[in-house]
Design an enzyme around this catalytic site. Structure first.
Site: not given
Ligand code: AMP
Length: 113
Positions: A29, A83, A89-90, A96-98
């Protein structure tokens, strides 16, 4: 193509790659929220978990989360967050996976609550 993550997959935008498979890309990120903050995404455009109707791809994403965590030395623990849509909150509408870790995390990171 106006999806920023599709542009990363195509190579039009740069990223710091962690791993790549036929169907999945993992990269750092650019505004990390933890000492290690990686995004694991499907290469094909899927808007969010709500649009993820392919169990094989879901498994491939989790396998890449696991492999990234091991390669980055996160065996002591980490957190995975996705998200979903506006109320979740996307901000980037490409699933995507944080993967966050590299420190002892609090019960939740403040940004997400
Ligand atoms: P979310 O709020 O769950 O949609 O998270 C989107 C994430 O994508 C944020 O953590 C951003 O910092 C990250 N991000 C956006 N654009 C880029 C980029 N070009 N390279 C790396 N990370 C990005």
């Amino acid at each position: 193509m106006d999806c920023v993550f599709c542009r990363i997959v195509s190579g039009e935008l740069p990223c710091r790659k962690v791993l790549e498979t036929d169907h999945v890309l993992a990269f750092y990120d650019h505004k990390p929220q933890a000492p290690v903050h990686v995004l694991v995404i499907p290469k094909r455009h899927v808007a969010s978990i709500l649009e993820l109707d392919d169990p094989g791809l879901a498994g491939a994403l989790l396998a890449s989360v696991r492999q990234s965590a091991v390669e980055l030395g996160l065996e002591r623990g980490f957190r995975v967050i996705s998200n979903v849509r506006a109320h979740g909150g996307q901000e980037v509408d490409h699933l995507h996976l944080h993967l966050v870790g590299g420190t002892r995390l609090g019960r939740m990171l403040p940004r997400w609550f």
